[in-house]
Design an enzyme around this catalytic site. Structure first.
Site, PDB file in Angstrom:
ATOM      1  N   HIS A   9      21.955 -80.117-140.364  1.00 46.94           N
ATOM      2  CA  HIS A   9      23.098 -81.011-140.314  1.00 46.94           C
ATOM      3  C   HIS A   9      22.683 -82.379-140.842  1.00 46.94           C
ATOM      4  O   HIS A   9      21.494 -82.695-140.909  1.00 46.94           O
ATOM      5  CB  HIS A   9      23.594 -81.158-138.872  1.00 46.94           C
ATOM      6  CG  HIS A   9      24.313 -79.963-138.353  1.00 46.94           C
ATOM      7  ND1 HIS A   9      23.753 -79.093-137.448  1.00 46.94           N
ATOM      8  CD2 HIS A   9      25.561 -79.490-138.599  1.00 46.94           C
ATOM      9  CE1 HIS A   9      24.620 -78.129-137.160  1.00 46.94           C
ATOM     10  NE2 HIS A   9      25.732 -78.356-137.848  1.00 46.94           N
ATOM     11  N   ASP A  56      25.936 -72.391-126.833  1.00 45.95           N
ATOM     12  CA  ASP A  56      25.659 -73.714-127.388  1.00 45.95           C
ATOM     13  C   ASP A  56      26.632 -74.779-126.910  1.00 45.95           C
ATOM     14  O   ASP A  56      26.719 -75.863-127.481  1.00 45.95           O
ATOM     15  CB  ASP A  56      25.731 -73.653-128.921  1.00 45.95           C
ATOM     16  CG  ASP A  56      24.427 -73.144-129.500  1.00 45.95           C
ATOM     17  OD1 ASP A  56      23.418 -73.174-128.770  1.00 45.95           O
ATOM     18  OD2 ASP A  56      24.432 -72.725-130.666  1.00 45.95           O
ATOM     19  N   GLU A  76      28.885 -82.548-129.228  1.00 40.97           N
ATOM     20  CA  GLU A  76      29.155 -83.409-130.385  1.00 40.97           C
ATOM     21  C   GLU A  76      29.802 -82.638-131.522  1.00 40.97           C
ATOM     22  O   GLU A  76      30.620 -83.172-132.262  1.00 40.97           O
ATOM     23  CB  GLU A  76      27.854 -84.038-130.886  1.00 40.97           C
ATOM     24  CG  GLU A  76      28.079 -84.918-132.103  1.00 40.97           C
ATOM     25  CD  GLU A  76      26.783 -85.462-132.670  1.00 40.97           C
ATOM     26  OE1 GLU A  76      25.802 -84.695-132.721  1.00 40.97           O
ATOM     27  OE2 GLU A  76      26.757 -86.627-133.050  1.00 40.97           O
ATOM     28  N   ASP A  77      29.414 -81.384-131.632  1.00 46.02           N
ATOM     29  CA  ASP A  77      29.961 -80.589-132.730  1.00 46.02           C
ATOM     30  C   ASP A  77      31.444 -80.321-132.571  1.00 46.02           C
ATOM     31  O   ASP A  77      32.127 -79.976-133.525  1.00 46.02           O
ATOM     32  CB  ASP A  77      29.214 -79.257-132.830  1.00 46.02           C
ATOM     33  CG  ASP A  77      27.844 -79.431-133.482  1.00 46.02           C
ATOM     34  OD1 ASP A  77      27.740 -80.288-134.372  1.00 46.02           O
ATOM     35  OD2 ASP A  77      26.904 -78.724-133.080  1.00 46.02           O
ATOM     36  N   ARG A  91      27.554 -75.651-142.224  1.00 45.59           N
ATOM     37  CA  ARG A  91      28.549 -75.678-141.150  1.00 45.59           C
ATOM     38  C   ARG A  91      29.772 -76.534-141.472  1.00 45.59           C
ATOM     39  O   ARG A  91      30.762 -76.489-140.764  1.00 45.59           O
ATOM     40  CB  ARG A  91      27.903 -76.206-139.858  1.00 45.59           C
ATOM     41  CG  ARG A  91      26.701 -75.404-139.417  1.00 45.59           C
ATOM     42  CD  ARG A  91      27.088 -73.944-139.169  1.00 45.59           C
ATOM     43  NE  ARG A  91      25.929 -73.115-138.864  1.00 45.59           N
ATOM     44  CZ  ARG A  91      25.487 -72.923-137.639  1.00 45.59           C
ATOM     45  NH1 ARG A  91      26.080 -73.513-136.628  1.00 45.59           N
ATOM     46  NH2 ARG A  91      24.440 -72.161-137.433  1.00 45.59           N
ATOM     47  N   VAL A 130      16.477 -75.816-130.735  1.00 46.09           N
ATOM     48  CA  VAL A 130      17.651 -75.144-131.289  1.00 46.09           C
ATOM     49  C   VAL A 130      18.566 -76.174-131.961  1.00 46.09           C
ATOM     50  O   VAL A 130      19.781 -76.065-131.936  1.00 46.09           O
ATOM     51  CB  VAL A 130      18.425 -74.390-130.190  1.00 46.09           C
ATOM     52  CG1 VAL A 130      17.659 -73.154-129.798  1.00 46.09           C
ATOM     53  CG2 VAL A 130      18.667 -75.276-128.983  1.00 46.09           C
ATOM     54  N   ARG A 174      31.183 -70.411-132.125  1.00 44.17           N
ATOM     55  CA  ARG A 174      31.238 -71.678-131.390  1.00 44.17           C
ATOM     56  C   ARG A 174      32.645 -72.273-131.361  1.00 44.17           C
ATOM     57  O   ARG A 174      32.868 -73.320-130.769  1.00 44.17           O
ATOM     58  CB  ARG A 174      30.267 -72.684-132.017  1.00 44.17           C
ATOM     59  CG  ARG A 174      28.800 -72.257-131.918  1.00 44.17           C
ATOM     60  CD  ARG A 174      27.889 -73.392-132.294  1.00 44.17           C
ATOM     61  NE  ARG A 174      28.076 -74.557-131.419  1.00 44.17           N
ATOM     62  CZ  ARG A 174      27.567 -75.764-131.686  1.00 44.17           C
ATOM     63  NH1 ARG A 174      26.881 -75.967-132.795  1.00 44.17           N
ATOM     64  NH2 ARG A 174      27.769 -76.745-130.850  1.00 44.17           N
ATOM     65  N   CYS A 204      23.647 -84.726-130.136  1.00 44.05           N
ATOM     66  CA  CYS A 204      24.386 -83.481-129.982  1.00 44.05           C
ATOM     67  C   CYS A 204      24.988 -83.277-128.603  1.00 44.05           C
ATOM     68  O   CYS A 204      25.980 -82.605-128.441  1.00 44.05           O
ATOM     69  CB  CYS A 204      23.450 -82.301-130.211  1.00 44.05           C
ATOM     70  SG  CYS A 204      23.510 -81.705-131.847  1.00 44.05           S
TER      71      CYS A 204
END
Lengths: 281, 945
Positions: A171, A71, A76-77, A143, A266, A96, A272
């Site tokens: 999210h 991923d 962005e995460d 998350r 996904v 991740r 993202c």
């Protein structure tokens, strides 16, 4: 002060990361068992990067893919950047966590103030962070937890940080995003509307809203370009015909449809796939 | 009318009047127009209050002849009920000064001891000239000492000094003075000598004069109480009584942070705000990011140092500045880097830029209070211009905008807010928080009341009237609101005052303000400052009010009653359902309440005088209204419980029941001017009895609880453009009635009228809702009660004799609110209402002990008072007969309260006509002076919204 409203949407750089081949087959990371066409996804991603680079005129810093991090393209995460400060997150999904390393490196090279999360109990996904230019909203989701949100608040002390519960494994920005300095684009689902209501209550500011029929279509990228003014990257009519129409209501906007059909499978929304940075020279 | 006027002429007789009036605005205008007078104004309040005290003194005289419980009552009516002896004694002294003619015999006696010179006759003026004018007799001080002996001891040395100085300066007067140490925003100490019993405003005005500050409403003085909590000094109360035995040390600080500092008129005001913010930032109270610290720091340098001097090495001295709670070399470098870019910017511009950035900080102007939520989790409550913010750690977890809040109350250490139901919700909910202690809860409550008033209202809300049985704090913010102060600021016409910006790197430096003419406003007093370094330190004792108002407030505060039920509240009614079980209790109380008169004869007198044509007993009306009100309120109050829980009260839809209440009051007047006061006293007595155990100890601190309905006033306020809120629209519906309280503010009220009516309609009280609520009372001449009352009166109009409630009854808007609430939200209420009328017969008789020469000032003596209740099929009649002896003339007033209950088919008009007719027949020799109609219809829950 960093992040003045006038600066909202002004970006100079974008950090992106290529999609690894493991992207399609690593279903372990997500509950979804959808078929993802790797090649298609990679093509989408390249187009996306092209748009950033050429249409938005951003300096794109592209990180190489890491096959061990399926991923990793969803940068962005990994970081929340506001002004000159970058908070390196601690993603809620432990597989991740390593994604942040490369992102941190590149941000560091940009001379941003890097803040890292030491607290082992904290989790924070950048996708849960909505920055409106005036304040932050943080989705408390699977998350992102309270502690993660607190650290965000500690990092960006100038701004109010309000929490918004987000259920169903999504999210916060799975169904909303900023469409302009004071404009929130929001999906139509009950969950989205509930979240919007909470955000409105929590804020001293009144935002306009643009409601789109599809939650996924509510995730857009807003950029204010010096030459073109308001610019919005949004879903294509092929993906969400009804929602795409809604954007046409935005007058004076440069609308750029960007295909995202594969990545969205996904939960890879438009926002993202990049970290946008405003780096004054 | 000027406060001064009041004090000299009217105050004597009607001290309360002065209080109740929103004198602030008026005064402000005056102040600005004449600056020299400003000082006077500041002092004026004192004068007024003293007079009030005098009155109380007189009352005391009477009290000798009265039973203890009666005395008690009186004490309540006084300015500061809580500490009867000590406080009063001193206050009385001051009061004595005023016009000799009015001095009661007793007073005269006391006066002898003092050297009351002719000079004293005009206390107000003297005060101006001299800071401590009113201090007449030292001998009496001893009485005061009771308060706190410990404190006295400490004070002694100071006093001695002060006195010595004073005596040297003004040998003629004996005044005990104290030197206050006031820490200014630049860190310097300003010694200020004030009379020992001076009120807070005296000191505040002095400081503002020293600073040459005109826009003072944003500021205030703080002190630290014995628990080391920062408290706002109440301008309207004696300093000494507030600080107790704490040292006379204060800090001048910003109390209300203007959301948009660019709208401030003068640079000096902005400069002071900058100083406060620099403190806030350096102390960490106002969190900033690194970048913001640097940016703000650079503006500070530009303002204080001027353009960056490339030749000088900034880094040498820069570390002497504090830009952040902890600053790194890196930050200092960043500061300098930014500093260089400000070249050419004037200090004022740099300040302005500083503020433009600081105001965007999320914690700007947020006053934080520690609390726990219903589950015992530590949270912070932040009070700000927009409402109440709830934080858990750094995260905002909830927010209640002022328009969303129907009521704010506290009880013991619990703090409650009642939330307006959302669009889709049917029920109001209450949210409770646990504060560390009672004082903290009260402090928070006050801060909320003040912030709401300051930022949301056009004019301050009148403090609740001191009703006999009223419980809890009557505290209201009486200073100028932001709207008022802005307006006032536009009138500022002086060359920009010169002031020196001191370097923030040095801690103690004195601001050379030109001691100028501060325009003082009572309101100014109101604005309190935040003590540097303290987040929570809102002062518990804050009862800011214009001086005139202060009296009333004080009363309220002091009154300590355990029963929350007695509180007069409008909004509460909504939840009355919950309270059913308490209905019986409420009834009892009501009865008492009904008989409770307002302890403010002066107003009445005034009115009477003003409108001779109507030789009506305003009083009666008021009383009647009061009754109703009280009922409503009581019920409402019940809701509040100690438990800190988030409750949702559900109201079950009810069957339609219309319960019109008709109150017919007949009063025979033998004297054109009669004063209700006497009556009031009598009633008060009753009330007292009931309370019995009500302790006199009620201090501001001792109050257990108080409520405040932000909505009422806010209706008008909400409409202020500057403060748009999403919820505004909704509000209108619910709050129409409350608008009334604003009577004091003429303009707003009128505007509100419409919405109110609409609301009613919306709520589903279609036609017949003649809102009692609509009856507004202006205590002052100025208020023209035309608002809702008139409109709704249509029904009543048929009868010539019926006086529209809109007249100047005592009852406030609150009443109106009640009806609205009822109609809109509650069905069950009506059920409760019916029982209100009760059968109780009470007779209280006592002889008049003393008749004062000044008829006006002396309320009539209560000869007898009885209440008789009879019930028939669908009507319940309560008759209250009061005989008063006033100035040798006896007056009998009969109040009837008729409750007609039944189905909606009842012809109310007819019933009303019948009731009036009967009343007339029964007492042919009397005339009907007042008819108050209160109609309530139960509506199905669905009806609303």
């Amino acid at each position: 002060m960093a992040g003045l409203m006038e600066d909202f949407g002004n970006f100079t750089h974008a950090v992106v990361r290529a999609i690894p081949d493991s992207f399609a087959n690593e279903d372990s990371r997500r509950k979804k068992t959808v078929e993802v066409d790797l090649a298609k996804a990679q093509r989408e991603h390249e187009l996306y990067i092209e748009v950033l680079r050429h249409q938005l005129g951003l300096r794109v810093l592209e990180l190489p893919a890491d096959e061990s991090l399926p991923d990793c393209a969803f940068v962005e995460d990994a970081a929340v950047v506001c002004g000159d400060t970058a908070l390196i997150t601690r993603p809620g999904s432990d597989i991740r966590r390593k994604e942040t390393e490369a992102v941190k490196m590149v941000l560091k090279e940009m001379n941003l103030n890097i803040v890292e999360i030491d607290d082992e109990s904290a989790t924070l996904d950048g996708m849960d962070v909505l920055f409106t230019g005036r304040e932050f909203f943080v989705g408390l989701s699977e998350r992102t937890n309270q502690r993660g949100a607190e650290i965000l608040a500690d990092t960006f002390k100038d701004y109010a940080v309000s929490v918004v519960p987000v259920q169903n494994g999504r999210h916060l920005k799975s169904f909303c995003s900023m469409g302009g300095p004071d404009l929130i684009i929001i999906g139509s689902s009950e969950q989205a509307q509930r979240a919007l209501k909470i955000m409105k209550q929590m804020s001293d500011h009144r935002y306009d809203k643009l409601t789109v029929p599809d939650d996924a279509a509510a995730n857009c990228i807003y950029v204010h370009l010096p030459d073109k003014g308001h610019t919005l990257l949004h879903c294509t009519p092929e993906e969400f015909p009804e929602s795409a129409k809604v954007f046409e209501r935005l007058k004076d906007y440069l609308l750029i449809p960007v295909s995202n059909a594969e990545k969205v499978k996904v939960d890879g929304a438009l926002t993202c796939c990049s970290v946008l940075i405003h780096k004054k020279v | 009318m000027t406060t001064e006027v009041v004090s000299e002429a009217e105050v004597k007789k009607e001290p309360e009047k002065a209080d109740e009036q929103p004198a602030a605005p008026q005064q402000d205008a005056e102040q600005e127009s004449e600056q020299p007078a400003a000082i006077q104004d500041g002092d004026t309040p004192r004068t007024a209050s003293p007079q009030t005290d005098r009155k109380s003194k007189e009352a005391r005289g009477l009290s000798r002849f009265l039973p203890p419980w009666l005395k008690r009552q009186k004490s309540q009516s006084r300015t500061e009920p809580s500490e009867d002896h000590e406080d009063k004694a001193p206050m009385e002294e001051q009061l004595e000064a005023p016009p000799p003619e009015e001095v009661s015999p007793q007073e005269a006696e006391r006066d002898e001891s003092h050297s009351i010179g002719s000079a004293d006759t005009q206390p107000a003026k003297e005060e101006k000239g001299e800071e401590f004018p009113e201090r007449i007799g030292d001998g009496k001080e001893e009485e005061d000492l009771l308060e706190s002996k410990a404190g006295e001891k400490e004070d002694e040395p100071l006093k001695a000094e002060a006195e010595a100085e004073k005596s040297s300066l003004k040998p003629a007067k004996k005044m005990k003075t104290v030197t206050c140490q006031v820490t200014l925003l630049d860190g310097s100490l300003l010694p200020c000598e004030v009379e020992k019993r001076a009120k807070g405003i005296v000191l505040f005005v002095k400081v503002c004069e020293h600073l040459n500050l005109l826009e003072k409403d944003y500021f205030g003085l703080c002190y630290k109480d014995h628990a080391d909590q920062k408290c706002w000094l109440d301008p309207a109360k004696e300093i000494k009584r507030q600080i107790r035995n704490c040292p006379w040390q204060f800090a001048f600080s910003v109390k209300f942070y203007p959301p948009d500092p660019s709208q401030l008129t003068e640079d000096i005001t902005r400069y002071l705000l900058c100083l406060q913010l620099r403190q806030d930032i350096a102390s960490g109270r106002l969190p900033c990011s690194f970048v913001t610290h640097s940016l703000l720091g650079s503006y500070t340098l530009q303002a204080e140092m001027g353009d960056h001097d490339p030749d000088a090495c900034c880094l040498d001295y820069i570390s002497e500045f504090q830009f952040a709670p902890s600053q790194s070399k890196e930050m200092e470098e960043k500061v300098v880097e930014l500093y260089k870019t400000h070249r050419g910017m004037s200090p004022a511009q740099a300040d302005a830029q500083f503020l433009e950035n600081a105001k965007k900080l999320s914690m700007y102007g947020v006053d934080l209070h520690h609390a726990k939520d219903s589950e015992g989790v530590d949270i912070m409550l932040g009070v700000c211009a927009n409402g109440l913010l709830i934080y858990k750690d750094r995260l905002r977890i909830n927010r209640f905008a002022w328009p969303k809040i129907l009521k704010i109350s506290y009880k013991r250490s619990n703090f409650y807010i009642k939330i307006r139901p959302g669009e889709a919700e049917q029920f109001e909910s209450s949210v409770g928080f646990k504060l560390p202690n009672h004082r903290a809860a009260k402090r928070l409550w006050k801060v909320c009341v003040e912030h709401h008033t300051f930022f949301r209202l056009v004019t301050p809300e009148q403090p609740p009237k001191a009703r006999f049985l009223t419980l809890g704090s009557k505290f209201r913010y009486s200073g100028r609101t932001q709207a008022q102060t802005r307006q006032a600021s536009t009138l500022i016409d002086r060359p920009a005052p010169h002031f020196e910006r001191c370097s923030s790197k040095r801690l103690s430096r004195s601001l050379d303000g030109v001691p100028g003419l501060g325009m003082d406003d009572q309101a100014g007093a109101t604005s309190l400052g935040r003590t540097p370094g303290e987040k929570n330190g809102r002062d518990p004792a804050l009862e800011l009010s214009s001086d005139s108002k202060s009296k009333l407030r004080v009363q309220g505060e002091n009154i300590y009653v355990r029963h929350s039920n007695l509180m007069l509240e409008d909004l509460d009614k909504t939840q009355e359902d919950v309270l059913k079980h308490q209905a019986s209790i409420s009834e009892l109380k009501r009865n008492f309440m009904e008989s409770t008169p307002e302890p403010q004869p002066s107003q009445w007198d005034k009115r009477l005088t003003a409108s001779p044509a109507t030789s009506l007993r305003l009083r009666a009306q008021a009383t009647a209204e009061d009754k109703q009100k009280s009922d409503t309120l009581e019920q409402a109050e019940v809701e509040i419980e100690e438990t800190v829980v988030i409750k949702e009260v559900r109201k079950a839809p009810k069957v339609e029941v219309t319960v019109p209440e008709v109150v017919v009051t007949a009063v025979t007047e033998k004297e054109p001017e009669k004063k209700p006061g006497g009556e009031a006293e009598g009633r008060g007595g009753e009330g007292v009895t009931q309370r019995g155990s009500t302790s006199s100890d009620s201090h501001s601190e001792s109050e257990d609880e108080a409520e405040y309905h932000p909505q009422a006033p806010s209706v008008s306020v909400d409409q202020i453009k500057e403060l748009p809120e999403e919820e505004e629209e909704l509000e209108v519906e619910a709050q129409p009635l409350e608008a009334e309280p604003t009577a004091a503010s003429p303009c707003p009220t009128t505007e509100e009228q419409e919405p109110a009516l609409k609301d009613e309609a919306q709520n589903g009280h279609p036609e017949s809702q003649s809102p009692q609520g609509s009856v507004e009372e202006d205590e002052e001449d100025e208020g023209e009660p035309k608002l809702n009352g008139d409109a709704s009166r249509a029904e009543t109009e048929g009868f010539p004799q019926v006086i529209c409630c809109s007249e100047p009854p005592v009852v406030k808007t609150e009443m109106v609110t009640i009806s609205d609430t009822f109609a809109a939200q509650k069905t069950e209420i009506s059920t409760l209402e019916v029982p209100i009328v009760h059968t109780e017969t009470k007779t209280i008789t006592y002889e008049a002990a003393q008749v004062d020469g000044a008829g006006d000032s002396e309320p009539g003596m209560l000869m007898t008072a009885q209440t008789i209740t009879s019930e028939s099929l669908c009507t319940t009649t309560t008759t209250h007969i009061t005989k008063m002896l006033k100035g040798g003339v006896s007056e009998t007033r009969i109040e009837k309260r008729i409750v007609i209950s039944g189905d909606s088919d009842i012809d109310h008009d007819q019933a009303l006509a019948r009731a009036i007719k009967e009343a007339k027949e029964q007492h042919p020799d009397m005339s009907v002076t007042r008819v108050v109609v209160h109609k309530e219809t139960e509506v199905m829950e669905e009806g609303k919204d």
